[in-house]
Design a protein around this motif. Structure first.
Motif, PDB file in Angstrom:
ATOM      1  N   ILE A   4      -0.084   0.378  20.307  1.00 21.44           N
ATOM      2  CA  ILE A   4       0.045   0.927  18.960  1.00 21.44           C
ATOM      3  C   ILE A   4       0.711   2.299  18.969  1.00 21.44           C
ATOM      4  CG2 ILE A   4      -2.173   2.151  18.837  1.00 21.44           C
ATOM      5  CD1 ILE A   4      -2.467   0.868  16.003  1.00 21.44           C
ATOM      6  N   GLN A   5       0.657   2.975  20.106  1.00 20.89           N
ATOM      7  CA  GLN A   5       1.280   4.296  20.201  1.00 20.89           C
ATOM      8  C   GLN A   5       2.781   4.247  19.909  1.00 20.89           C
ATOM      9  OE1 GLN A   5      -0.782   2.970  22.376  1.00 20.89           O
ATOM     10  NE2 GLN A   5      -2.493   4.393  22.666  1.00 20.89           N
ATOM     11  N   GLU A   6       3.386   3.087  20.084  1.00 22.01           N
ATOM     12  CA  GLU A   6       4.825   2.967  19.891  1.00 22.01           C
ATOM     13  C   GLU A   6       5.254   3.051  18.422  1.00 22.01           C
ATOM     14  OE1 GLU A   6       6.796  -0.154  21.985  1.00 22.01           O
ATOM     15  OE2 GLU A   6       5.631   0.135  23.827  1.00 22.01           O
ATOM     16  N   ILE A   7       4.307   2.970  17.499  1.00 25.34           N
ATOM     17  CA  ILE A   7       4.684   3.083  16.086  1.00 25.34           C
ATOM     18  C   ILE A   7       4.465   4.494  15.535  1.00 25.34           C
ATOM     19  CG2 ILE A   7       4.119   0.656  15.700  1.00 25.34           C
ATOM     20  CD1 ILE A   7       1.784   1.667  13.917  1.00 25.34           C
ATOM     21  N   TYR A   8       3.907   5.393  16.353  1.00 29.90           N
ATOM     22  CA  TYR A   8       3.648   6.746  15.870  1.00 29.90           C
ATOM     23  C   TYR A   8       4.916   7.396  15.315  1.00 29.90           C
ATOM     24  CZ  TYR A   8      -0.919   6.727  18.276  1.00 29.90           C
ATOM     25  OH  TYR A   8      -2.188   6.446  18.686  1.00 29.90           O
ATOM     26  N   SER A   9       6.004   7.220  16.027  1.00 34.47           N
ATOM     27  CA  SER A   9       7.257   7.853  15.613  1.00 34.47           C
ATOM     28  C   SER A   9       7.851   7.207  14.371  1.00 34.47           C
ATOM     29  CB  SER A   9       8.282   7.796  16.755  1.00 34.47           C
ATOM     30  OG  SER A   9       8.584   6.438  17.086  1.00 34.47           O
ATOM     31  N   GLN A  10       7.324   6.047  13.983  1.00 38.19           N
ATOM     32  CA  GLN A  10       7.841   5.322  12.828  1.00 38.19           C
ATOM     33  C   GLN A  10       7.001   5.535  11.572  1.00 38.19           C
ATOM     34  OE1 GLN A  10       8.808   1.114  13.898  1.00 38.19           O
ATOM     35  NE2 GLN A  10       8.244   1.699  15.984  1.00 38.19           N
ATOM     36  N   LEU A  11       5.997   6.378  11.658  1.00 37.35           N
ATOM     37  CA  LEU A  11       5.070   6.562  10.535  1.00 37.35           C
ATOM     38  C   LEU A  11       5.689   7.325   9.369  1.00 37.35           C
ATOM     39  CD1 LEU A  11       1.686   7.276  12.355  1.00 37.35           C
ATOM     40  CD2 LEU A  11       2.242   5.306  10.909  1.00 37.35           C
ATOM     41  N   THR A  12       6.708   8.091   9.616  1.00 33.96           N
ATOM     42  CA  THR A  12       7.360   8.822   8.524  1.00 33.96           C
ATOM     43  C   THR A  12       8.431   7.950   7.885  1.00 33.96           C
ATOM     44  OG1 THR A  12       8.886   9.809  10.115  1.00 33.96           O
ATOM     45  CG2 THR A  12       6.916  11.072   9.551  1.00 33.96           C
ATOM     46  N   GLY A  13       8.725   8.237   6.621  1.00 29.68           N
ATOM     47  CA  GLY A  13       9.693   7.416   5.888  1.00 29.68           C
ATOM     48  C   GLY A  13       8.958   6.350   5.086  1.00 29.68           C
ATOM     49  N   LYS A  14       9.319   6.205   3.844  1.00 28.73           N
ATOM     50  CA  LYS A  14       8.600   5.315   2.938  1.00 28.73           C
ATOM     51  C   LYS A  14       8.760   3.848   3.310  1.00 28.73           C
ATOM     52  CE  LYS A  14       7.968   4.278  -1.983  1.00 28.73           C
ATOM     53  NZ  LYS A  14       8.386   4.616  -3.359  1.00 28.73           N
ATOM     54  N   LYS A  15       7.627   3.158   3.407  1.00 30.06           N
ATOM     55  CA  LYS A  15       7.620   1.725   3.691  1.00 30.06           C
ATOM     56  C   LYS A  15       6.663   1.021   2.735  1.00 30.06           C
ATOM     57  CE  LYS A  15       8.412   2.279   8.679  1.00 30.06           C
ATOM     58  NZ  LYS A  15       8.350   3.758   8.671  1.00 30.06           N
ATOM     59  N   LYS A  16       6.882  -0.255   2.539  1.00 29.88           N
ATOM     60  CA  LYS A  16       5.936  -1.084   1.792  1.00 29.88           C
ATOM     61  C   LYS A  16       4.939  -1.661   2.791  1.00 29.88           C
ATOM     62  CE  LYS A  16       9.020  -2.293  -2.019  1.00 29.88           C
ATOM     63  NZ  LYS A  16       9.651  -3.392  -2.802  1.00 29.88           N
ATOM     64  N   ILE A  17       3.686  -1.273   2.642  1.00 29.50           N
ATOM     65  CA  ILE A  17       2.659  -1.614   3.627  1.00 29.50           C
ATOM     66  C   ILE A  17       1.496  -2.335   2.955  1.00 29.50           C
ATOM     67  CG2 ILE A  17       0.993  -0.686   5.292  1.00 29.50           C
ATOM     68  CD1 ILE A  17       2.880   1.647   5.748  1.00 29.50           C
ATOM     69  N   VAL A  18       1.013  -3.386   3.595  1.00 32.20           N
ATOM     70  CA  VAL A  18      -0.195  -4.082   3.151  1.00 32.20           C
ATOM     71  C   VAL A  18      -1.252  -3.940   4.237  1.00 32.20           C
ATOM     72  CG1 VAL A  18      -1.249  -6.328   2.645  1.00 32.20           C
ATOM     73  CG2 VAL A  18       0.963  -5.735   1.643  1.00 32.20           C
ATOM     74  N   ILE A  19      -2.463  -3.642   3.821  1.00 39.35           N
ATOM     75  CA  ILE A  19      -3.618  -3.573   4.723  1.00 39.35           C
ATOM     76  C   ILE A  19      -4.573  -4.694   4.332  1.00 39.35           C
ATOM     77  CG2 ILE A  19      -5.567  -2.185   5.531  1.00 39.35           C
ATOM     78  CD1 ILE A  19      -3.986   0.300   4.572  1.00 39.35           C
ATOM     79  N   THR A  20      -4.996  -5.472   5.314  1.00 37.87           N
ATOM     80  CA  THR A  20      -5.957  -6.526   5.018  1.00 37.87           C
ATOM     81  C   THR A  20      -7.105  -6.500   6.012  1.00 37.87           C
ATOM     82  OG1 THR A  20      -6.207  -8.882   4.469  1.00 37.87           O
ATOM     83  CG2 THR A  20      -4.864  -8.333   6.397  1.00 37.87           C
ATOM     84  N   MET A  21      -8.161  -7.214   5.686  1.00 36.19           N
ATOM     85  CA  MET A  21      -9.413  -7.188   6.435  1.00 36.19           C
ATOM     86  C   MET A  21      -9.976  -8.601   6.487  1.00 36.19           C
ATOM     87  SD  MET A  21     -11.436  -5.381   3.259  1.00 36.19           S
ATOM     88  CE  MET A  21      -9.935  -4.649   2.607  1.00 36.19           C
ATOM     89  N   HIS A  22     -11.141  -8.789   7.095  1.00 40.55           N
ATOM     90  CA  HIS A  22     -11.746 -10.118   7.141  1.00 40.55           C
ATOM     91  C   HIS A  22     -12.418 -10.464   5.816  1.00 40.55           C
ATOM     92  CE1 HIS A  22     -15.786  -8.380   7.533  1.00 40.55           C
ATOM     93  NE2 HIS A  22     -15.345  -7.624   8.534  1.00 40.55           N
ATOM     94  N   GLN A  23     -12.655 -11.760   5.621  1.00 36.30           N
ATOM     95  CA  GLN A  23     -13.304 -12.216   4.402  1.00 36.30           C
ATOM     96  C   GLN A  23     -14.719 -11.636   4.287  1.00 36.30           C
ATOM     97  OE1 GLN A  23     -14.721 -16.334   4.248  1.00 36.30           O
ATOM     98  NE2 GLN A  23     -14.102 -16.608   6.382  1.00 36.30           N
ATOM     99  N   LYS A  24     -15.199 -11.521   3.045  1.00 27.14           N
ATOM    100  CA  LYS A  24     -16.502 -10.913   2.770  1.00 27.14           C
ATOM    101  C   LYS A  24     -16.647  -9.584   3.520  1.00 27.14           C
ATOM    102  CE  LYS A  24     -17.904 -14.436   0.266  1.00 27.14           C
ATOM    103  NZ  LYS A  24     -18.080 -14.340  -1.200  1.00 27.14           N
ATOM    104  N   PRO A  25     -15.747  -8.642   3.293  1.00 29.09           N
ATOM    105  CA  PRO A  25     -15.733  -7.404   4.070  1.00 29.09           C
ATOM    106  C   PRO A  25     -17.020  -6.602   3.967  1.00 29.09           C
ATOM    107  CG  PRO A  25     -14.371  -7.202   2.104  1.00 29.09           C
ATOM    108  CD  PRO A  25     -14.724  -8.648   2.231  1.00 29.09           C
ATOM    109  N   ASP A  26     -17.382  -5.991   5.090  1.00 33.90           N
ATOM    110  CA  ASP A  26     -18.547  -5.113   5.160  1.00 33.90           C
ATOM    111  C   ASP A  26     -18.064  -3.666   5.091  1.00 33.90           C
ATOM    112  OD1 ASP A  26     -17.316  -4.818   7.606  1.00 33.90           O
ATOM    113  OD2 ASP A  26     -18.924  -5.739   8.767  1.00 33.90           O
ATOM    114  N   ALA A  27     -18.971  -2.736   5.369  1.00 31.24           N
ATOM    115  CA  ALA A  27     -18.623  -1.318   5.242  1.00 31.24           C
ATOM    116  C   ALA A  27     -17.537  -0.906   6.229  1.00 31.24           C
ATOM    117  CB  ALA A  27     -19.869  -0.459   5.426  1.00 31.24           C
ATOM    118  N   ASP A  28     -17.543  -1.473   7.431  1.00 35.14           N
ATOM    119  CA  ASP A  28     -16.519  -1.107   8.399  1.00 35.14           C
ATOM    120  C   ASP A  28     -15.153  -1.650   8.008  1.00 35.14           C
ATOM    121  OD1 ASP A  28     -15.538   0.080  10.755  1.00 35.14           O
ATOM    122  OD2 ASP A  28     -15.762  -1.792  11.878  1.00 35.14           O
ATOM    123  N   ALA A  29     -15.111  -2.892   7.546  1.00 33.34           N
ATOM    124  CA  ALA A  29     -13.841  -3.489   7.136  1.00 33.34           C
ATOM    125  C   ALA A  29     -13.254  -2.761   5.927  1.00 33.34           C
ATOM    126  CB  ALA A  29     -14.036  -4.968   6.815  1.00 33.34           C
TER     127      ALA A  29
END
Length: 335
Positions: A4-29
């Motif tokens: 995952i360290q390889e994307i650190y340099s790509q974090l700047t610049g506007k992107k369309k991003i989706v974040i998803t989690m497992h079904q019936k998410p708990d507090a951690d998800a």
């Protein structure tokens, strides 16, 4: 799957991003997803959080929860966001199958897919970048590490702090589990330094239920708890009729499986709840009994060494019998 360290340099610049989690998410998800959401928004990205299903109402206090899309209720809008996404973050699950009806869509997406998760046996081939670390207390701790190690700790605002703290508290059992390493306390210390009011989060997580849930817990512990002292095991079961009688909603059974672990000598607890389409199992253990292997072998599940889940399409009575047979087969590990 690249580090995952390889994307650190790509974090700047506007992107369309989706974040998803497992079904019936708990507090951690939910906490890890919204914590990452607040961070990425500050970097200027267009961010959407999608849950595969509904979630417990007692998670609605988290800032940003009102913006989360329920895939089952908002499929058209969710599919549009997924189709447009340049990056997809998958948090607190390591197989698309944990996202229920979203799984096929996620597998077909051609965007960059990034995994952050702490469960065993990840499907690494499905992700372009990621980190899978079973030694971490929670996905929330891993998101915190991701933000800090990428050089953006200053972007953790109070909303992100509350969400990330909630997931750590929940997944460490309020810091009692063995996964609570020194790194967890260092994280909490920093969140406190920037203004986290931890009492507010604890009350939102644990003092935010309706009366019916308390009466339901009392009923289950009084009438549905079976203890096998010979095998150091406890089991609880809940029928569909009982969930209707007590008006049990998503999240109301959270933590119930932990209660029998307080009984002296108990090494394994199983809780099964009768759902419409299947029977859902939760397992908790103390010491050297491997819940993850047990759940995978007998109940099509998995998770962590001392905490796992499973499912069964057999009837409630049949799956209870299967559990009884399974603990007999594992009697030498439970002594």
């Amino acid at each position: 799957m690249k580090p995952i360290q390889e994307i650190y340099s790509q974090l700047t610049g506007k992107k369309k991003i989706v974040i998803t989690m497992h079904q019936k998410p708990d507090a951690d998800a939910m906490g890890s997803s919204l914590g990452l959401y607040h961070f990425l928004k500050q970097l200027g990205h267009e961010v959407t959080v999608i849950s595969p299903t509904n979630w417990a109402r007692w998670l609605d206090w988290m800032e940003g929860s009102k913006e989360v899309l329920d895939y089952e209720l908002h499929k058209t809008e969710s599919d549009k966001k997924l189709t447009e996404a340049e990056w997809l973050f998958c948090l607190d699950h390591n197989h698309f199958s944990r996202t229920k009806n979203m799984a096929k869509k996620l597998a077909e997406m051609a965007c960059v897919k990034i995994l952050i998760d702490h469960h065993q046996e990840p499907d690494e081939a499905s992700f372009d970048y990621g980190e899978s670390n079973t030694g971490k207390s929670s996905t929330c701790e891993m998101v915190y590490d991701f933000i800090v190690n990428s050089g953006h700790r200053d972007k953790i605002n109070i909303f992100a702090a509350e969400c990330l703290y909630a997931g750590v508290v929940a997944d460490t059992g309020s810091f009692r589990f063995s996964s609570t390493h020194a790194s967890v306390h260092h994280m909490v210390a920093y969140l406190k330094e920037i203004g986290l009011e931890h009492t507010k989060v604890h009350e939102a997580l644990y003092d935010n239920f309706l009366e019916n849930r308390l009466r339901f817990l009392g009923h289950v512990l009084s009438n549905r708890l079976e203890v096998n002292y010979q095998l150091n095991t406890a089991m609880m079961w809940v029928s569909k009729q009982e969930t209707l009688k007590f008006d049990i909603k998503t999240g109301d059974t959270e933590g119930l499986v932990n209660y029998p672990l307080s009984i002296q000598g108990i090494k394994l607890v199983g809780l099964v709840i009768d759902r419409d389409e299947e029977r859902k199992w939760s397992f908790r253990s103390k010491g050297n009994f491997d819940c993850n292997t047990f759940a995978r072998k007998y109940f099509n599940g998995g998770g962590h060494f001392n905490a796992a889940g499973g499912r069964d399409t057999a009837s409630l009575q049949e799956t209870i019998k299967k559990f009884s047979e399974a603990i007999q087969e594992n009697s030498s590990l439970l002594q």
